[in-house]
Design an enzyme around this catalytic site. Structure first.
Site, PDB file in Angstrom:
ATOM      1  N   HIS A  65       0.907  -1.414   0.071  1.00 57.11           N
ATOM      2  CA  HIS A  65       0.065   0.175   0.051  1.00 57.11           C
ATOM      3  C   HIS A  65       0.855   1.142  -0.101  1.00 57.11           C
ATOM      4  O   HIS A  65       0.678   2.177  -0.677  1.00 57.11           O
ATOM      5  CB  HIS A  65      -1.055  -0.126   1.073  1.00 57.11           C
ATOM      6  CG  HIS A  65      -1.702   1.142   1.596  1.00 57.11           C
ATOM      7  ND1 HIS A  65      -1.258   2.010   2.537  1.00 57.11           N
ATOM      8  CD2 HIS A  65      -2.833   1.803   0.837  1.00 57.11           C
ATOM      9  CE1 HIS A  65      -2.307   3.078   2.415  1.00 57.11           C
ATOM     10  NE2 HIS A  65      -3.049   2.912   1.436  1.00 57.11           N
ATOM     11  N   GLU A  68       2.406   1.641  -3.498  1.00 57.56           N
ATOM     12  CA  GLU A  68       0.878   2.409  -4.122  1.00 57.56           C
ATOM     13  C   GLU A  68       0.810   3.769  -4.055  1.00 57.56           C
ATOM     14  O   GLU A  68       1.168   4.593  -5.164  1.00 57.56           O
ATOM     15  CB  GLU A  68      -0.105   1.789  -3.672  1.00 57.56           C
ATOM     16  CG  GLU A  68      -1.550   2.428  -4.442  1.00 57.56           C
ATOM     17  CD  GLU A  68      -2.343   2.683  -3.507  1.00 57.56           C
ATOM     18  OE1 GLU A  68      -2.964   3.755  -3.590  1.00 57.56           O
ATOM     19  OE2 GLU A  68      -2.989   1.724  -2.954  1.00 57.56           O
ATOM     20  N   HIS A  69       1.305   4.330  -2.719  1.00 57.00           N
ATOM     21  CA  HIS A  69       1.106   5.813  -2.475  1.00 57.00           C
ATOM     22  C   HIS A  69       2.285   6.318  -3.408  1.00 57.00           C
ATOM     23  O   HIS A  69       2.152   7.460  -3.975  1.00 57.00           O
ATOM     24  CB  HIS A  69       1.256   6.109  -1.243  1.00 57.00           C
ATOM     25  CG  HIS A  69      -0.176   6.186  -0.602  1.00 57.00           C
ATOM     26  ND1 HIS A  69      -0.567   7.389   0.313  1.00 57.00           N
ATOM     27  CD2 HIS A  69      -0.981   5.286  -0.454  1.00 57.00           C
ATOM     28  CE1 HIS A  69      -1.963   7.126   0.552  1.00 57.00           C
ATOM     29  NE2 HIS A  69      -2.233   5.881   0.463  1.00 57.00           N
ATOM     30  N   GLU A 140      -4.528   7.934   7.003  1.00 55.90           N
ATOM     31  CA  GLU A 140      -5.471   7.007   6.171  1.00 55.90           C
ATOM     32  C   GLU A 140      -5.743   5.729   7.118  1.00 55.90           C
ATOM     33  O   GLU A 140      -6.836   5.486   7.430  1.00 55.90           O
ATOM     34  CB  GLU A 140      -4.637   6.641   5.053  1.00 55.90           C
ATOM     35  CG  GLU A 140      -5.641   5.657   4.250  1.00 55.90           C
ATOM     36  CD  GLU A 140      -4.953   5.211   2.846  1.00 55.90           C
ATOM     37  OE1 GLU A 140      -3.833   5.670   2.351  1.00 55.90           O
ATOM     38  OE2 GLU A 140      -5.802   4.467   2.093  1.00 55.90           O
TER      39      GLU A 140
END
Lengths: 426, 424
Positions: A65, A68-69, A140
């Site tokens: 994740h 991905e950012h 997040e």
């Protein structure tokens, strides 16, 4: 480039696997203004332990994740900006077993496609930019921590499994992500972000030949063998723990009930198993089942109660989710109902109606560009062509459904996760 | 681009908006009863469609209803309870497979309309009234649904802010009403309310699918042939008037993330000449990854994961909301307001303006691919005359920076809300 036509569902697609291993699929959709391109990498939150080119890696949880950012950073700046200048809406997500980058646009599709490919095929991470992202991702994660739905399903996976990394939240924890460095992102990228481990799916009115040409031009020629993934020792089908409870600031208890099923086989068997799984869930406790009616009329469940079949890699389960004052009672009622169905069999009319309903809903799902892209890629990574789903409708029988219920919906397989309201301290 | 929307009057006060489209495998329609949104009727509006979907003469329980929908190839018919400004839209939304995709000789559209007619006109009754069991069951479900508003902290914070900003006006009344108003509802009162909707409310129907408007109109006409006594009502929303002195509200819950909401009056509703400029301002300021808020509050300062501004085009309110660490309240507020100030000072580059225009055009063009968005747009247009998406595209395309700066200057911050954790 091959063309495949599916007359039963009124769809067709063009597909080519490039010499570097990247498979490109174009699904034409007439009359739509929007176009979507979706580049999926067969790499998700569960892929934290692997060996590659003689080295063994154990990455911090949440690294897929985090990566991905950071993929949106390019040496010359932020890819987001370039998409926006062309009127496109880019985004990305990470799931347990996939990372995907995509955009929707109405104009300048090919220019946007070039940015997408360039972005995903250009790793560019600096310690500084990785550091800056930490605060954003931490917020997040905090947002998910306040979400009862994420909590209840993460806790279910946690008690269903012993070692498998699906036990852990996709984004990791605020503490855990502190260890992530630019070096680690490069290592993960190098191991998994390769054309032979990706699929590009495009939906909309586009020139399919140009799409293939652009993909050829921009996807490189990396053909090294893929890493070997390590998900730990084989998992028992029995849950690690039968029940887990926690408290949060919510208005009524919410629950997630799961029963593991043996992993599906391969190829078309996977598609068939999913249909059998959906039918089993519907027959057991779907909206038109006797049990649903009983629980609804008693006020034990409401319209938000859902049932379904889900699978991630080899982890497959039948699950029921909803809000209720009596989750334990629901678990017992489900077990009892499964026993009754296995004893008495399934009504033929009910079974036929559900088949129609599943077929209709799956066909209607083809209106969703998101759904087509996601399913095309997810099934492709399992070497299945999801457009062939109508064939499975001819192949399922009541016996398949009974077998799944008989095997899975039994007391020793039941795992129940509950989030209750926080007790007010006087 | 073209929106093939045809409008037909089916009966007094009953209007059909039909979008002819061949590109989808699903067709859909919404059927809405319209009247002013008020506290006294809010819970009744929420209960009516839920109770109707509990049973009819032909389909006396939820299982027979679901079975019928299964038979219709998994058609879905659900309740629809919406507010547009201070106007309530209550009714049903149906979504079903196009007749072309079912075997020869079978049809789905006509049976779905017949199903809805059965649900509307032949509910299962006890005496002359709704079944008490159905009403009691749905009352409890409604209470649960209202209380569940607490579960999503992002929307909870927004709701709490509106409640405080608009105290005393219908706009503050939640869409489903207040939980405390539910227990007192009797089957008789609900039945009476339903009869009134059926008889005298304005009705808006939106359809999207392969059929011609005339065919759709003919299918719905029998539903409104008899017993109508249409009483036109004023369906307007007074515009929000910001208060002079800045108000601050704080609330404490056991949460891991703080929620900051800033409330502003825009003075602009969808029927205003400045409306296209408001859309463009929103794009520059907060929509997408190149907006001022995303770039400066998230990317540059790492203060949050989300920060965005949304506005109500009927009421003239803009809310900016963000999820932040508890100790970043002052920093986040200052950073957001600094970006608003930058817009007011005219610090918008030609590239920013161009990007924002493209984003607006792209999202307007995208509307035609989304029946739910079209439904929302045309239902809204039915109560507040406004430009069509095509006209908006043209209007936004010709705007200059000054128009956006002007909008930024009109916005008036009047309320700040912060939801924080117990240990913060």
């Amino acid at each position: 480039m091959t063309e495949r036509v599916f007359p039963r569902i009124g769809e067709r697609y063009f597909e080519e696997t490039l010499p570097n291993g990247l498979t490109v699929r174009i699904v034409p959709k007439k009359g739509f203004a929007k176009k979507r391109a979706f580049l999926a990498v067969n790499f998700g939150s569960v892929d934290t332990a692997f060996s590659f080119e003689g080295k063994t890696y154990r990455m911090p949880d949440g690294i897929a994740h985090y990566l991905e950012h950071k993929m949106f950073d390019l040496p010359e700046g932020d890819a987001m900006e370039r998409f926006a200048q062309l009127g496109a809406y880019p985004n990305a997500f990470t799931s347990y077993d996939m990372t995907a980058y995509y955009f929707t646009c109405t104009e300048q599709f090919e220019e946007n496609l070039r940015i997408l490919l360039e972005m995903v095929l250009t790793p560019y991470f600096t310690e500084e930019s990785v550091e800056k992202e930490r605060g954003i991702i931490a917020q997040e994660i905090r947002m998910y921590e306040d979400n009862a739905q994420s909590n209840v399903s993460e806790a279910l996976y946690d008690i269903l499994l012993r070692h498998h990394p699906m036990r852990l939240p996709i984004a990791g924890t605020v503490e855990g992500i502190q260890a992530i460095t630019a070096r680690m992102l490069y290592d993960c990228y190098d191991a998994f972000y390769r054309p032979c481990n990706m699929m590009l799916c495009v939906v909309g009115e586009v020139d399919e030949r140009n799409v293939i040409e652009i993909a050829k031009e921009l996807s490189g020629d990396d053909c090294r063998p893929l890493p070997i993934r390590d998900y730990g020792p084989a998992e028992s089908l029995l849950p690690r723990q039968a029940l887990t409870e926690k408290q949060m600031e919510i208005s009524m208890p919410t629950f997630s009930l799961g029963f593991r099923c043996a992993p599906s086989l391969s190829g078309m068997e996977i598609l068939k198993r999913e249909l059998v799984g959906d039918l089993a869930a519907e027959i057991l406790a779907g909206e038109s089942s006797p049990l649903y009616q009983r629980l609804y009329e008693a006020g034990t469940i409401d319209g938000d109660f859902t049932v379904g079949y889900e699978s991630v890699k080899d982890i497959c389960l039948l699950s029921m989710n909803g809000d209720s004052e009596d989750p334990l009672g629901i678990r017992d009622a489900i077990l009892e109902e499964a026993e009754r169905i296995c004893r008495e069999g399934i009504d033929e009319g009910f079974f036929r109606r559900l088949l129609r309903s599943c077929l209709g809903r799956r066909t209607r799902g083809l209106d969703s560009f998101e759904g087509i892209c996601y399913r095309s890629c997810a099934y492709y990574f399992d070497r299945v062509d999801f457009f062939r789903f109508p064939e499975t409708f001819d192949a399922v029988s009541k016996e398949d459904v009974l077998e799944l219920l008989r095997e899975s919906i039994v007391p020793e397989r039941a795992a129940l996760s509950i989030v209750r309201q926080k007790m007010k301290t006087p | 681009m073209s929106f093939m929307i045809t409008t037909r009057t089916i009966a007094p006060g009953v209007t059909l908006h039909a979008l002819k489209s061949e590109k989808f495998k699903s067709a859909c329609f919404s059927l809405n009863f319209l009247h002013p949104h008020r506290r006294e009727t809010a819970v009744l509006d929420a209960l009516v469609p839920s109770v109707l979907l509990r049973g009819s003469e032909q389909y006396p329980h939820i299982r027979s209803i679901s079975s019928r929908l299964d038979e219709l190839y998994g058609a879905s018919v659900g309740t629809l309870v919406r507010c547009k400004g201070e106007v309530k839209f209550t009714g049903f939304y149906a979504d079903f497979i196009e007749d072309e995709f079912v075997p020869e000789g079978e049809a789905v559209f006509a049976p779905v309309v017949a199903f809805l007619e059965e649900i509307l006109y032949h509910p299962l009754l006890e005496g002359d009234c709704f079944c008490a069991d159905f009403v009691e069951g749905e009352k409890q479900n409604l209470i649960n649904a209202i209380e569940a508003g607490l579960n999503n902290k992002r929307s909870y914070a927004v709701k709490q802010m509106l409640d405080r900003m608009c105290q005393g006006s219908a706009f503050a009344v939640p869409r489903l009403g207040y939980a405390e108003d539910v227990p007192g509802v009797s089957p008789e009162q609900l039945w009476e309310h339903y009869q009134k909707l059926l008889r005298s409310d304005r009705v808006e129907i939106f359809y999207s699918g392969r059929l011609e408007a005339d065919t759709v109109a003919a299918a719905f006409a029998p539903l409104f042939r008899e017993g109508r006594d249409y009483r036109p009502q004023s369906l307007t929303t007074p515009i929000y008037c910001p208060v002079e002195e800045l108000r601050s509200f704080t609330e404490t819950l056991d949460v891991n993330q703080g929620k900051l909401v800033l409330g502003l009056g825009t003075g602009i509703t969808a029927d205003c000449a400045d409306y296209p400029a408001l859309l463009l301002f929103q794009a520059v300021f907060s929509s997408g990854t190149t907006s001022k808020l995303f770039q400066n509050v998230r990317e540059k300062r790492s203060l949050c994961y989300y920060v965005s501004a949304s506005f109500d085009k009927y009421k003239g309110i803009m809310l900016i909301s963000s999820g932040i660490a508890f100790d970043k309240f002052e920093a986040a507020k200052a950073a957001i307001l600094e970006e608003l100030e930058a817009c007011r000072r005219g610090e918008i580059s030609p590239a920013e303006l161009e990007t924002a225009k493209r984003q607006c055009l792209s999202s307007m063009q995208g509307i035609q691919d989304s029946p739910p968005q079209l439904d929302d747009f045309y239902c809204g247009k039915a109560i507040l005359p406004c430009l069509t998406p095509e006209e908006l595209i043209r209007a936004i395309g010709s705007l200059e920076k000054e128009a956006v700066v002007q909008v930024a200057r009109t916005l008036q911050l009047d309320s700040i809300y912060f939801l924080k954790g117990e240990e913060a």
